[in-house]
Design an enzyme around this catalytic site. Sequence first.
Site, PDB file in Angstrom:
ATOM      1  N   PRO A   1      66.389 -36.992  26.912  1.00 18.78           N
ATOM      2  CG  PRO A   1      66.947 -38.978  27.799  1.00 18.78           C
ATOM      3  CD  PRO A   1      66.525 -37.392  28.100  1.00 18.78           C
ATOM      4  CG  ASP A   2      64.518 -39.705  21.078  1.00 22.50           C
ATOM      5  OD1 ASP A   2      65.290 -40.664  21.420  1.00 22.50           O
ATOM      6  OD2 ASP A   2      64.637 -39.450  19.777  1.00 22.50           O
ATOM      7  CG  PHE A   3      59.900 -42.786  24.242  1.00 23.71           C
ATOM      8  CD1 PHE A   3      60.481 -42.721  25.669  1.00 23.71           C
ATOM      9  CD2 PHE A   3      58.579 -43.033  24.326  1.00 23.71           C
ATOM     10  CE1 PHE A   3      59.688 -42.425  26.769  1.00 23.71           C
ATOM     11  CE2 PHE A   3      57.672 -42.781  25.425  1.00 23.71           C
ATOM     12  CZ  PHE A   3      58.212 -42.430  26.330  1.00 23.71           C
ATOM     13  NE  ARG A   4      58.898 -45.890  19.271  1.00 23.28           N
ATOM     14  CZ  ARG A   4      58.016 -45.022  20.102  1.00 23.28           C
ATOM     15  NH1 ARG A   4      58.239 -43.893  20.407  1.00 23.28           N
ATOM     16  NH2 ARG A   4      56.870 -45.609  20.700  1.00 23.28           N
TER      17      ARG A   4
ATOM     18  CG  ASN B   1      57.680 -33.676  23.845  1.00 25.83           C
ATOM     19  OD1 ASN B   1      57.565 -34.809  23.468  1.00 25.83           O
ATOM     20  ND2 ASN B   1      58.232 -32.603  23.506  1.00 25.83           N
TER      21      ASN B   1
ATOM     22  CG  ASP C   1      59.153 -31.693  28.032  1.00 22.56           C
ATOM     23  OD1 ASP C   1      58.267 -30.998  27.672  1.00 22.56           O
ATOM     24  OD2 ASP C   1      59.969 -32.238  27.038  1.00 22.56           O
TER      25      ASP C   1
ATOM     26  CG  HIS D   1      51.088 -38.777  24.817  1.00 22.91           C
ATOM     27  ND1 HIS D   1      51.855 -39.123  23.894  1.00 22.91           N
ATOM     28  CD2 HIS D   1      49.771 -38.871  24.016  1.00 22.91           C
ATOM     29  CE1 HIS D   1      51.609 -39.742  22.778  1.00 22.91           C
ATOM     30  NE2 HIS D   1      50.263 -39.777  22.808  1.00 22.91           N
TER      31      HIS D   1
HETATM   32  P1  CNA Z   1      60.151 -40.951  19.542  1.00 22.53           P
HETATM   33  O1  CNA Z   1      59.394 -42.084  19.213  1.00 22.53           O
HETATM   34  O2  CNA Z   1      61.386 -41.084  20.496  1.00 22.53           O
HETATM   35  O3  CNA Z   1      60.583 -40.000  18.291  1.00 22.53           O
HETATM   36  C1  CNA Z   1      61.371 -38.885  18.488  1.00 22.53           C
HETATM   37  C2  CNA Z   1      61.771 -38.357  17.069  1.00 22.53           C
HETATM   38  O4  CNA Z   1      62.680 -37.164  16.934  1.00 22.53           O
HETATM   39  C3  CNA Z   1      62.659 -39.394  16.164  1.00 22.53           C
HETATM   40  O5  CNA Z   1      62.136 -39.674  14.747  1.00 22.53           O
HETATM   41  C4  CNA Z   1      64.097 -39.000  16.109  1.00 22.53           C
HETATM   42  O6  CNA Z   1      64.993 -39.234  14.871  1.00 22.53           O
HETATM   43  C5  CNA Z   1      63.695 -37.514  16.240  1.00 22.53           C
HETATM   44  N1  CNA Z   1      64.792 -36.670  16.984  1.00 22.53           N
HETATM   45  C6  CNA Z   1      65.349 -36.875  18.004  1.00 22.53           C
HETATM   46  N2  CNA Z   1      66.227 -35.777  18.506  1.00 22.53           N
HETATM   47  C7  CNA Z   1      66.434 -34.924  17.340  1.00 22.53           C
HETATM   48  C8  CNA Z   1      67.090 -34.011  16.776  1.00 22.53           C
HETATM   49  N3  CNA Z   1      67.912 -33.445  17.743  1.00 22.53           N
HETATM   50  N4  CNA Z   1      66.923 -33.452  15.604  1.00 22.53           N
HETATM   51  C9  CNA Z   1      66.041 -33.871  14.713  1.00 22.53           C
HETATM   52  N5  CNA Z   1      65.388 -34.771  14.969  1.00 22.53           N
HETATM   53  C10 CNA Z   1      65.468 -35.523  16.218  1.00 22.53           C
HETATM   54  O7  CNA Z   1      59.140 -39.858  20.272  1.00 22.53           O
HETATM   55  P2  CNA Z   1      57.673 -39.507  19.943  1.00 22.53           P
HETATM   56  O8  CNA Z   1      57.189 -38.181  20.727  1.00 22.53           O
HETATM   57  O9  CNA Z   1      57.285 -39.539  18.549  1.00 22.53           O
HETATM   58  O10 CNA Z   1      56.971 -40.614  20.704  1.00 22.53           O
HETATM   59  C11 CNA Z   1      55.877 -40.435  21.258  1.00 22.53           C
HETATM   60  C12 CNA Z   1      56.107 -40.567  22.911  1.00 22.53           C
HETATM   61  C13 CNA Z   1      57.446 -40.220  23.419  1.00 22.53           C
HETATM   62  C14 CNA Z   1      55.152 -39.999  23.704  1.00 22.53           C
HETATM   63  O11 CNA Z   1      54.334 -40.607  24.438  1.00 22.53           O
HETATM   64  C15 CNA Z   1      56.056 -38.951  24.669  1.00 22.53           C
HETATM   65  O12 CNA Z   1      55.293 -38.747  25.922  1.00 22.53           O
HETATM   66  C16 CNA Z   1      57.348 -39.776  24.838  1.00 22.53           C
HETATM   67  N6  CNA Z   1      58.532 -39.038  25.389  1.00 22.53           N
HETATM   68  C17 CNA Z   1      58.311 -37.756  25.825  1.00 22.53           C
HETATM   69  C18 CNA Z   1      59.422 -37.180  26.320  1.00 22.53           C
HETATM   70  C19 CNA Z   1      59.452 -35.744  26.802  1.00 22.53           C
HETATM   71  O13 CNA Z   1      58.357 -35.246  27.289  1.00 22.53           O
HETATM   72  N7  CNA Z   1      60.222 -34.832  26.425  1.00 22.53           N
HETATM   73  C20 CNA Z   1      60.736 -37.967  26.365  1.00 22.53           C
HETATM   74  C21 CNA Z   1      60.747 -39.093  25.975  1.00 22.53           C
HETATM   75  C22 CNA Z   1      59.583 -39.654  25.377  1.00 22.53           C
END
Ligand code: CNA
Length: 254
Positions: free
Chosen positions: A13-16, A87, A89, A106
């Site tokens: 999952p993403d963060f927001r 990311n 991951d 990060h």
């Molecule tokens: P965020 O703030 O969660 O933004 C993610 C963006 O991606 C949003 O605009 C969503 O609408 C968009 N999104 C998500 N899924 C989809 C999809 N399937 N199709 C199209 N768009 C999509 O994440 P950011 O990376 O901008 O924030 C920075 C943080 C999140 C960093 O410090 C990371 O370390 C941290 N993070 C990382 C992971 C990981 O490593 N996979 C997971 C969660 C958070």
Amino acid sequence: MVGAGISTASGIPDFRSPEIGLYSKLQKYDIPYPEAIFELNFFFHNPKPFFALAKELYPGNYRPNATHYFFRLLHDKGLLLRLYTQNIDGLERVAGIPPAKLVEAHGTFATATCTVCHNQFPSQDFWTDVLADRIPHCPVCTGIIKPDIVFFGEQLPQRFLLHVTDFPMADLLIILGTSLEVEPFASLSEAVWSSVPRLLINKDLVGSFAWGPRSKDVMLLGDLVQNVEKLAELLGWTEELRSLVQQETGKFNR
Ligand code: CNA
């Protein structure tokens, strides 16, 4: 430039994103507010939630998707100057993008540092503990070992400074799956010349694409994997991308 959105199709999952984002799922870790999981003060008070999250993100648990392999294809074709990722991951490495082509802004779980004596450790030294729900301790001074993930207020890795020379050299900036809310990473999106096209592939309009788009900006909004596949098709790379994904996924299934 990529963010958490490129890994949601891999099951992380993403963060927001409302309801499905990590921040909305952190209640189970018993933390006062979501960001606390990446704050040093809270970590020293109670490191368990961070290590529980680390265990969930264990590199063996998830596989890259077509988006990660699209960047691998760019690299294989000699077109990738650098991949800047937020990311943690590690899926860019798993997809075969060499560390020299990566800026893991990060941090990474690939290495860890003792929070007291600053000795560095390879990842295998702490995963055994993390997977067994133990807090990893330094064999030298018994301090807590923290994976080299950048917490709020911590310095970004030295390699982040590569942006000073990389961005003025770029002739195309692709931005995928990020809310462009976390600084200083987000501001990199402004660091290419105004004559350079910027392509945003994301669910929604973010950052300056929303509040001050440039004349050469292109936005592909909607599902990320679908739009990456659409881009690959426009480039005539559909078959190459498909066989790369198949070949690499096959390695996991052996
Ligand atoms: P965020 O703030 O969660 O933004 C993610 C963006 O991606 C949003 O605009 C969503 O609408 C968009 N999104 C998500 N899924 C989809 C999809 N399937 N199709 C199209 N768009 C999509 O994440 P950011 O990376 O901008 O924030 C920075 C943080 C999140 C960093 O410090 C990371 O370390 C941290 N993070 C990382 C992971 C990981 O490593 N996979 C997971 C969660 C958070």
